[in-house]
Design a protein around this motif. Structure first.
Motif, PDB file in Angstrom:
ATOM      1  N   HIS A  46       0.825  -1.211   0.000  1.00 56.84           N
ATOM      2  CA  HIS A  46       0.000   0.000   0.000  1.00 56.84           C
ATOM      3  C   HIS A  46       0.857   1.258   0.000  1.00 56.84           C
ATOM      4  CE1 HIS A  46       0.909   0.944   4.216  1.00 56.84           C
ATOM      5  NE2 HIS A  46       0.689  -0.324   4.520  1.00 56.84           N
ATOM      6  N   CYS A  56      -5.144  -3.042   4.858  1.00 52.48           N
ATOM      7  CA  CYS A  56      -4.598  -3.685   3.648  1.00 52.48           C
ATOM      8  C   CYS A  56      -5.713  -4.356   2.856  1.00 52.48           C
ATOM      9  CB  CYS A  56      -3.551  -4.720   4.030  1.00 52.48           C
ATOM     10  SG  CYS A  56      -2.003  -4.031   4.666  1.00 52.48           S
ATOM     11  N   THR A  77      -0.738  -9.437   1.123  1.00 59.95           N
ATOM     12  CA  THR A  77      -0.650  -8.002   1.388  1.00 59.95           C
ATOM     13  C   THR A  77       0.425  -7.718   2.433  1.00 59.95           C
ATOM     14  OG1 THR A  77      -2.429  -8.143   3.038  1.00 59.95           O
ATOM     15  CG2 THR A  77      -3.052  -7.574   0.770  1.00 59.95           C
ATOM     16  N   GLY A  79       1.872  -4.677   4.877  1.00 58.57           N
ATOM     17  CA  GLY A  79       1.645  -3.369   5.470  1.00 58.57           C
ATOM     18  C   GLY A  79       2.842  -2.942   6.291  1.00 58.57           C
ATOM     19  N   TYR A  80       2.974  -1.628   6.529  1.00 60.23           N
ATOM     20  CA  TYR A  80       4.173  -1.168   7.245  1.00 60.23           C
ATOM     21  C   TYR A  80       3.875  -0.130   8.311  1.00 60.23           C
ATOM     22  CZ  TYR A  80       3.782   1.945   3.144  1.00 60.23           C
ATOM     23  OH  TYR A  80       3.323   2.774   2.145  1.00 60.23           O
ATOM     24  N   ALA A  84      -1.912  -0.335  11.028  1.00 62.74           N
ATOM     25  CA  ALA A  84      -2.502  -0.963   9.841  1.00 62.74           C
ATOM     26  C   ALA A  84      -3.247  -2.229  10.253  1.00 62.74           C
ATOM     27  CB  ALA A  84      -1.418  -1.297   8.828  1.00 62.74           C
ATOM     28  N   CYS A  87      -3.653  -7.032   7.340  1.00 63.90           N
ATOM     29  CA  CYS A  87      -2.497  -7.259   6.464  1.00 63.90           C
ATOM     30  C   CYS A  87      -1.980  -8.676   6.708  1.00 63.90           C
ATOM     31  CB  CYS A  87      -1.380  -6.263   6.752  1.00 63.90           C
ATOM     32  SG  CYS A  87      -1.887  -4.520   6.653  1.00 63.90           S
ATOM     33  N   ARG A  90       3.001  -7.625   8.305  1.00 68.58           N
ATOM     34  CA  ARG A  90       2.978  -6.244   8.780  1.00 68.58           C
ATOM     35  C   ARG A  90       4.261  -5.885   9.496  1.00 68.58           C
ATOM     36  NH1 ARG A  90      -0.808  -3.393  13.334  1.00 68.58           N
ATOM     37  NH2 ARG A  90      -0.116  -5.231  14.466  1.00 68.58           N
TER      38      ARG A  90
END
Length: 313
Positions: A46, A56, A77, A79-80, A84, A87, A90
Motif C-alpha cells: 500500500h 490492507c 498483502t 503493510g508497514y 494498519a 495485512c 505487517r
C-alpha cells in the motif's frame, strides 16, 4: 504477450495461513528462476497513510478479487504501519520510519519467504508502496549482492510484527522479483505544498520531496537478480502525484497515462488502484511496449497484463 501455465513452484505463504510463527533456513544461492510469465505469488504494498491506520484488505479489495478471479491464488498483502489492519504481513512502523528502512524490511521478508527458496514473486504497489518495493531491490543491489547467503536457521518471524525479527544488519544477497506494477507512485517525488508541510512532521513525506536524499539514492528501474519488468500506471487527473512523477517521465519498460473514460469519468490518486472496468483513453509506451494514444484497458486490467509483460531478451 506470451501466456503460460502456472509454474507449480509457490510457497503459498498465505494459502497455508500466515498465523503463528514461521521458521525457515536460507539455502545457498542457486541460479535465478526462469521467467514464468504466469501466475506468480503476488505481493501487494500500500501507499502512505498520514494516520497510519490503513486497512490492507480494504486498500487491495478490488485488485485482489480481480487477481483471484483470473487464476492468481497466492496474493499477499504487506503493510508497514503499527495501526494498519488486515495485512497478511505487517511491519509495525510509523510515518517516521524512513522509506529505505521499510524497503530493507521488505527485502528481508521477500528473501526469507521466497527468494531464498528459489521462488520468484511479482509485486503490485500503490503510491509510496512503489518506492518501498524499488528500495528493496536497490538496497540489495548496492549492499547485498556478492555476500554469502546468511544462515537464518532458527530465526523466528511473526508475520504481524516483521520488524521484531533479528535480521542481519545489512541487506539480503539477492532478490527474485519478476514483475512490478506501480499505480500512482511518485517516482520523482511530490512537489506540492501539502507534502512540504507534511515533511515537517513525517519523515516519509520528507523522503518523497523531489530531490530528497532518498530519491537521489533510488534507482529509476532497479533490477532484481532475475531481472525485473516494470509497468508504471498514472492518471492525468491525479491531484497528488504529477503525470511526470508517476510515469517517471515516461521512462519505464511499460507506462500508461490515463485520461477519461467514455462517460467522462476520471481517475483520482486513490481510484486508480480500484478501477477494473470502463472504456478508457490513455497515452502509453515504454522501452518494451508499443507507443500510442487511444483505447486502453482499465488500470487493474492493465495490472494483469503487467504481471505477464516480458523483459527484452
Amino acid at each position: 504477450m506470451r501466456r503460460s501455465a502456472r509454474s507449480g513452484l509457490a510457497l503459498s505463504l498465505v494459502g497455508v495461513a500466515v498465523t503463528a510463527v514461521l521458521i525457515a533456513t536460507a539455502p545457498a544461492a542457486s541460479a535465478a528462476p526462469a521467467r514464468a510469465d504466469g501466475h506468480r505469488v503476488t505481493v501487494m504494498v500500500h501507499g502512505f497513510d498520514r494516520e497510519a491506520d490503513i486497512s490492507c484488505a480494504g486498500a487491495w479489495n478490488s485488485a485482489k478479487k480481480l487477481l483471484n478471479a483470473n487464476g492468481w491464488g497466492d496474493v499477499v498483502t504487506f503493510g508497514y504501519y503499527n495501526k494498519a489492519t488486515n495485512c497478511d504481513l505487517r511491519l509495525q512502523g510509523t510515518t517516521d520510519t524512513r522509506i529505505q528502512e521499510v524497503g530493507r524490511q521488505f527485502a528481508w521478508t521477500v528473501y526469507y519467504l521466497y527468494s531464498s527458496h528459489d521462488v520468484a514473486i511479482d509485486v503490485v504497489t500503490h503510491s509510496m508502496g512503489g518506492l518501498v518495493a524499488k528500495a528493496a531491490i536497490e538496497g540489495v543491489n548496492r549492499y547485498g549482492v556478492g555476500k554469502p547467503p546468511p544462515d537464518l536457521s532458527g530465526l523466528t518471524v511473526d508475520p504481524n510484527n516483521i520488524g521484531a525479527t533479528k535480521w542481519p544488519r545489512d541487506w539480503p544477497p539477492f532478490l527474485y522479483i519478476e514483475d512490478m506494477v506501480t499505480l500512482a507512485t511518485p517516482h520523482q517525488g511530490i512537489g506540492s505544498a501539502v507534502v512540504s508541510a507534511c515533511a515537517i512532521t513525517h519523515e516519509q513525506c520528507s523522503d518523497m520531496r523531489p530531490g530528497s536524499g532518498f530519491l537521489s539514492w533510488l534507482g529509476k528501474q532497479p533490477a532484481s537478480q532475475m531481472g525485473t519488468d516494470y509497468t508504471f500506471l498514472a492518471s492525468s487527473h491525479d491531484d497528488t502525484v504529477s503525470s511526470d512523477s508517476a510515469t517517471n517521465k515516461r521512462i519505464a519498460h511499460h507506462w500508461a497515462l490515463y485520461g477519461s473514460d467514455a462517460d467522462g469519468g476520471t481517475l483520482s490518486h486513490t481510484s486508480i488502484r480500484n478501477t477494473s472496468i470502463g472504456d478508457w483513453q490513455a497515452s502509453y509506451g515504454g522501452d518494451f511496449s508499443d507507443e500510442g494514444e487511444g483505447a486502453y484497458p482499465a488500470p487493474l486490467r492493465r495490472m494483469l497484463e503487467g504481471l505477464y509483460d516480458q523483459r527484452a531478451q
